[in-house]
Design a protein around this motif. Structure first.
Motif, PDB file in Angstrom:
ATOM      1  N   LYS A  86       0.831  -1.208   0.000  1.00  0.00           N
ATOM      2  CA  LYS A  86       0.000   0.000   0.000  1.00  0.00           C
ATOM      3  C   LYS A  86       0.871   1.267   0.000  1.00  0.00           C
ATOM      4  O   LYS A  86       0.486   2.298   0.536  1.00  0.00           O
ATOM      5  CB  LYS A  86      -0.977   0.008   1.177  1.00  0.00           C
ATOM      6  CG  LYS A  86      -2.000  -1.105   1.122  1.00  0.00           C
ATOM      7  CD  LYS A  86      -3.168  -0.884   2.049  1.00  0.00           C
ATOM      8  CE  LYS A  86      -2.799  -1.003   3.496  1.00  0.00           C
ATOM      9  NZ  LYS A  86      -3.995  -0.945   4.383  1.00  0.00           N
ATOM     10  N   GLN A  87       2.072   1.168  -0.605  1.00  0.00           N
ATOM     11  CA  GLN A  87       2.996   2.308  -0.720  1.00  0.00           C
ATOM     12  C   GLN A  87       3.374   2.883   0.644  1.00  0.00           C
ATOM     13  O   GLN A  87       3.523   4.100   0.804  1.00  0.00           O
ATOM     14  CB  GLN A  87       2.362   3.397  -1.598  1.00  0.00           C
ATOM     15  CG  GLN A  87       2.014   2.949  -3.002  1.00  0.00           C
ATOM     16  CD  GLN A  87       3.245   2.546  -3.809  1.00  0.00           C
ATOM     17  OE1 GLN A  87       4.198   3.294  -3.904  1.00  0.00           O
ATOM     18  NE2 GLN A  87       3.215   1.354  -4.380  1.00  0.00           N
ATOM     19  N   LEU A  88       3.569   2.008   1.632  1.00  0.00           N
ATOM     20  CA  LEU A  88       3.873   2.458   2.987  1.00  0.00           C
ATOM     21  C   LEU A  88       5.338   2.232   3.359  1.00  0.00           C
ATOM     22  O   LEU A  88       5.679   2.078   4.534  1.00  0.00           O
ATOM     23  CB  LEU A  88       2.959   1.757   3.993  1.00  0.00           C
ATOM     24  CG  LEU A  88       1.473   2.115   3.915  1.00  0.00           C
ATOM     25  CD1 LEU A  88       0.669   1.328   4.942  1.00  0.00           C
ATOM     26  CD2 LEU A  88       1.266   3.623   4.108  1.00  0.00           C
ATOM     27  N   LEU A 153       8.905  10.253   8.355  1.00  0.00           N
ATOM     28  CA  LEU A 153       8.885   8.795   8.445  1.00  0.00           C
ATOM     29  C   LEU A 153       7.820   8.399   9.458  1.00  0.00           C
ATOM     30  O   LEU A 153       7.862   8.836  10.608  1.00  0.00           O
ATOM     31  CB  LEU A 153      10.254   8.269   8.865  1.00  0.00           C
ATOM     32  CG  LEU A 153      10.531   6.780   8.624  1.00  0.00           C
ATOM     33  CD1 LEU A 153      12.015   6.529   8.451  1.00  0.00           C
ATOM     34  CD2 LEU A 153       9.985   5.928   9.757  1.00  0.00           C
ATOM     35  N   GLY A 154       6.847   7.579   9.029  1.00  0.00           N
ATOM     36  CA  GLY A 154       5.674   7.319   9.859  1.00  0.00           C
ATOM     37  C   GLY A 154       4.614   8.372   9.604  1.00  0.00           C
ATOM     38  O   GLY A 154       4.787   9.259   8.756  1.00  0.00           O
ATOM     39  N   THR A 155       3.528   8.314  10.339  1.00  0.00           N
ATOM     40  CA  THR A 155       2.465   9.310  10.147  1.00  0.00           C
ATOM     41  C   THR A 155       1.531   9.348  11.349  1.00  0.00           C
ATOM     42  O   THR A 155       1.354   8.348  12.057  1.00  0.00           O
ATOM     43  CB  THR A 155       1.641   9.028   8.879  1.00  0.00           C
ATOM     44  OG1 THR A 155       0.661  10.067   8.707  1.00  0.00           O
ATOM     45  CG2 THR A 155       0.929   7.687   8.958  1.00  0.00           C
ATOM     46  N   LEU A 156       0.937  10.522  11.543  1.00  0.00           N
ATOM     47  CA  LEU A 156      -0.094  10.702  12.556  1.00  0.00           C
ATOM     48  C   LEU A 156      -1.490  10.508  11.982  1.00  0.00           C
ATOM     49  O   LEU A 156      -2.474  10.503  12.736  1.00  0.00           O
ATOM     50  CB  LEU A 156       0.002  12.114  13.167  1.00  0.00           C
ATOM     51  CG  LEU A 156       1.288  12.447  13.939  1.00  0.00           C
ATOM     52  CD1 LEU A 156       1.274  13.916  14.356  1.00  0.00           C
ATOM     53  CD2 LEU A 156       1.431  11.551  15.161  1.00  0.00           C
ATOM     54  N   GLU A 157      -1.606  10.358  10.665  1.00  0.00           N
ATOM     55  CA  GLU A 157      -2.923  10.244  10.040  1.00  0.00           C
ATOM     56  C   GLU A 157      -3.660   8.995  10.550  1.00  0.00           C
ATOM     57  O   GLU A 157      -3.071   7.914  10.622  1.00  0.00           O
ATOM     58  CB  GLU A 157      -2.781  10.174   8.522  1.00  0.00           C
ATOM     59  CG  GLU A 157      -2.283  11.454   7.879  1.00  0.00           C
ATOM     60  CD  GLU A 157      -3.271  12.603   8.010  1.00  0.00           C
ATOM     61  OE1 GLU A 157      -4.494  12.325   8.137  1.00  0.00           O
ATOM     62  OE2 GLU A 157      -2.836  13.769   7.995  1.00  0.00           O
ATOM     63  N   PRO A 158      -4.930   9.144  10.910  1.00  0.00           N
ATOM     64  CA  PRO A 158      -5.693   8.018  11.454  1.00  0.00           C
ATOM     65  C   PRO A 158      -5.812   6.865  10.450  1.00  0.00           C
ATOM     66  O   PRO A 158      -5.863   7.086   9.236  1.00  0.00           O
ATOM     67  CB  PRO A 158      -7.070   8.627  11.747  1.00  0.00           C
ATOM     68  CG  PRO A 158      -6.827  10.099  11.855  1.00  0.00           C
ATOM     69  CD  PRO A 158      -5.715  10.397  10.894  1.00  0.00           C
ATOM     70  N   GLN A 159      -5.850   5.659  10.965  1.00  0.00           N
ATOM     71  CA  GLN A 159      -6.058   4.495  10.106  1.00  0.00           C
ATOM     72  C   GLN A 159      -7.428   4.602   9.440  1.00  0.00           C
ATOM     73  O   GLN A 159      -8.405   5.015  10.054  1.00  0.00           O
ATOM     74  CB  GLN A 159      -5.973   3.208  10.931  1.00  0.00           C
ATOM     75  CG  GLN A 159      -5.975   1.943  10.101  1.00  0.00           C
ATOM     76  CD  GLN A 159      -5.598   0.723  10.927  1.00  0.00           C
ATOM     77  OE1 GLN A 159      -5.166   0.852  12.074  1.00  0.00           O
ATOM     78  NE2 GLN A 159      -5.753  -0.460  10.353  1.00  0.00           N
ATOM     79  N   GLY A 160      -7.484   4.259   8.162  1.00  0.00           N
ATOM     80  CA  GLY A 160      -8.730   4.378   7.415  1.00  0.00           C
ATOM     81  C   GLY A 160      -8.856   5.686   6.677  1.00  0.00           C
ATOM     82  O   GLY A 160      -9.785   5.867   5.883  1.00  0.00           O
ATOM     83  N   GLU A 161      -7.948   6.619   6.923  1.00  0.00           N
ATOM     84  CA  GLU A 161      -7.954   7.904   6.243  1.00  0.00           C
ATOM     85  C   GLU A 161      -6.629   8.080   5.472  1.00  0.00           C
ATOM     86  O   GLU A 161      -5.646   7.434   5.760  1.00  0.00           O
ATOM     87  CB  GLU A 161      -8.124   9.056   7.236  1.00  0.00           C
ATOM     88  CG  GLU A 161      -9.422   8.997   8.030  1.00  0.00           C
ATOM     89  CD  GLU A 161      -9.564  10.151   9.006  1.00  0.00           C
ATOM     90  OE1 GLU A 161      -8.816  11.147   8.849  1.00  0.00           O
ATOM     91  OE2 GLU A 161     -10.400  10.060   9.924  1.00  0.00           O
ATOM     92  N   MET A 162      -6.615   8.930   4.511  1.00  0.00           N
ATOM     93  CA  MET A 162      -5.447   9.351   3.746  1.00  0.00           C
ATOM     94  C   MET A 162      -4.574   8.174   3.329  1.00  0.00           C
ATOM     95  O   MET A 162      -4.792   7.553   2.313  1.00  0.00           O
ATOM     96  CB  MET A 162      -4.633  10.385   4.521  1.00  0.00           C
ATOM     97  CG  MET A 162      -3.719  11.224   3.621  1.00  0.00           C
ATOM     98  SD  MET A 162      -3.037  12.641   4.486  1.00  0.00           S
ATOM     99  CE  MET A 162      -2.247  13.503   3.158  1.00  0.00           C
ATOM    100  N   TYR A 163      -3.553   7.814   4.129  1.00  0.00           N
ATOM    101  CA  TYR A 163      -2.639   6.738   3.760  1.00  0.00           C
ATOM    102  C   TYR A 163      -3.170   5.355   4.141  1.00  0.00           C
ATOM    103  O   TYR A 163      -2.685   4.345   3.651  1.00  0.00           O
ATOM    104  CB  TYR A 163      -1.292   6.911   4.460  1.00  0.00           C
ATOM    105  CG  TYR A 163      -0.611   8.233   4.267  1.00  0.00           C
ATOM    106  CD1 TYR A 163      -0.333   8.736   2.996  1.00  0.00           C
ATOM    107  CD2 TYR A 163      -0.206   8.993   5.365  1.00  0.00           C
ATOM    108  CE1 TYR A 163       0.315   9.934   2.826  1.00  0.00           C
ATOM    109  CE2 TYR A 163       0.454  10.202   5.206  1.00  0.00           C
ATOM    110  CZ  TYR A 163       0.712  10.676   3.938  1.00  0.00           C
ATOM    111  OH  TYR A 163       1.366  11.861   3.777  1.00  0.00           O
ATOM    112  N   ASP A 164      -4.133   5.316   5.060  1.00  0.00           N
ATOM    113  CA  ASP A 164      -4.619   4.060   5.645  1.00  0.00           C
ATOM    114  C   ASP A 164      -3.462   3.268   6.249  1.00  0.00           C
ATOM    115  O   ASP A 164      -3.379   2.039   6.119  1.00  0.00           O
ATOM    116  CB  ASP A 164      -5.350   3.207   4.598  1.00  0.00           C
ATOM    117  CG  ASP A 164      -6.143   2.054   5.248  1.00  0.00           C
ATOM    118  OD1 ASP A 164      -6.514   2.193   6.424  1.00  0.00           O
ATOM    119  OD2 ASP A 164      -6.361   1.035   4.567  1.00  0.00           O
TER     120      ASP A 164
END
Length: 341
Positions: A86-88, A153-164
């Motif tokens: 998932k491009q993570l 590196l990493g993210t604060l974006e909630p799971q299910g949104e933006m990057y998932d």
């Protein structure tokens, strides 16, 4: 080497300058490309130079190629195919210290070669991520770090949104990035970010947290670093020419921030003001045993620091002789296939 081939080009630009201005010590401007791995058009660089009203040496590298054993790179962030679902890869990857050390050492060498008064690193999208990486790896090498539409590196974006991205793992990785990597940006005289809240490809939330963290660390250390986030207006977030109207990701403001006349008021005039008051980069202030250890001596005998003077070689040899246990990093394998234009 444990990283892929790394090519770069060097350009000199001095458009619209008189003879006196052309003789001034130049700025070294390192431009980092985005995920498309495309080299920036030279006329874009000339436009940026004209916005700075300064003779500029541009260093334009490419992100490392893949290795034979399956290591992929987003500048210094490396990962394997299994990490990039998932491009993570930017979440589950790690920072490749050898590559970042070698590239920042080469930048320092080029700054010395051209006697650069200021050294800047800037990038768009993945390049903005790379700018944060390089500035954190060697904060003494840079006067200015600029991330445009970048991320960490990493993210604060909630799971299910933006990057998932899976949480809390991605958030934990981001916090580690702040504490172990971004904190070092507080040593850079000027750290800037430009980002649109509407950007759905690179997280505004994350970049805002990075800038806030660097500001807090700078204040805590009593640093005089200038650390700011410039917010791109919503109506400009998809303003790049040639973008399809349906493709409104909020990630297309390259022209607004860097090339168009709007960029003068939004960014370039402010940058010029900051450079008038910001102190010099650390490598011009002190010559330390640590810098000798990390960057070694140039084979030409040229001083790494642009203002160290002719005593550098003797001083460095004396310091190294005092501590034979200090590792010396070699230049072999670092690409020197650049094309001056």
């Amino acid at each position: 080497k444990s990283y892929g081939k790394t090519m770069y080009k060097v350009y000199e630009a001095f458009a619209e300058l008189n003879e006196e201005n052309r003789r001034e010590a130049p700025y070294l401007f390192v431009w980092l490309h985005g995920m498309d791995n495309g080299m920036i058009e030279p006329h874009y660089l000339q436009t940026m130079q004209s916005r700075m009203h300064r003779r500029v040496i541009f260093m334009v590298p490419k992100s490392p190629g893949n290795t034979a054993d399956g290591l992929y790179f987003n500048w210094g962030c490396c990962f394997r195919k299994s990490d990039n679902k998932k491009q993570l890869g930017y979440v589950f990857g790690v920072l490749h210290q050898e590559y970042l050390r070698d590239l920042t050492a080469k930048i320092s060498e080029i700054a010395c070669t051209f006697q650069a008064q200021r050294t800047l690193v800037m990038g768009y999208s993945m390049g903005g991520f790379g700018a944060f990486q390089l500035g954190s790896m060697a904060p003494d090498v840079f006067d200015v770090v600029v991330s445009v539409a970048g991320y960490g590196l990493g993210t604060l974006e909630p799971q299910g949104e933006m990057y998932d991205a899976p949480q809390p793992q991605a958030g934990e990785r981001f916090d580690m990035f702040l504490q172990q990597v971004a904190s070092r940006l507080s040593l850079v005289p000027v750290v800037l970010a430009m980002h649109a809240q509407k950007d759905s490809m690179s997280s505004f939330r994350d970049v805002k947290a990075i800038i806030r963290h660097v500001q807090e660390v700078s204040i805590k250390k009593g640093s005089e670093s200038i650390v700011q986030l410039f917010e791109v207006p919503d109506e400009r977030a998809d303003s790049d020419r040639g973008r399809r109207k349906k493709n409104k990701s909020g990630h297309h403001y390259f022209n607004y921030t860097l090339l168009d006349d709007s960029s003068d008021d939004f960014f370039w005039s402010k940058l010029q003001g900051f450079l008038q008051v910001a102190g010099p980069r650390l490598e011009l202030q002190t010559v330390s045993l640590d810098s000798i250890a990390r960057f070694s001596m140039l084979q030409t005998g040229t001083p790494i620091c642009a203002r160290c003077g002719t005593w550098w070689k003797a001083h460095a040899e004396e310091e190294v002789a005092k501590s034979r246990g200090v590792p010396r990093f070699l230049w072999e394998g670092m690409s020197q296939r650049y094309s001056p234009y």
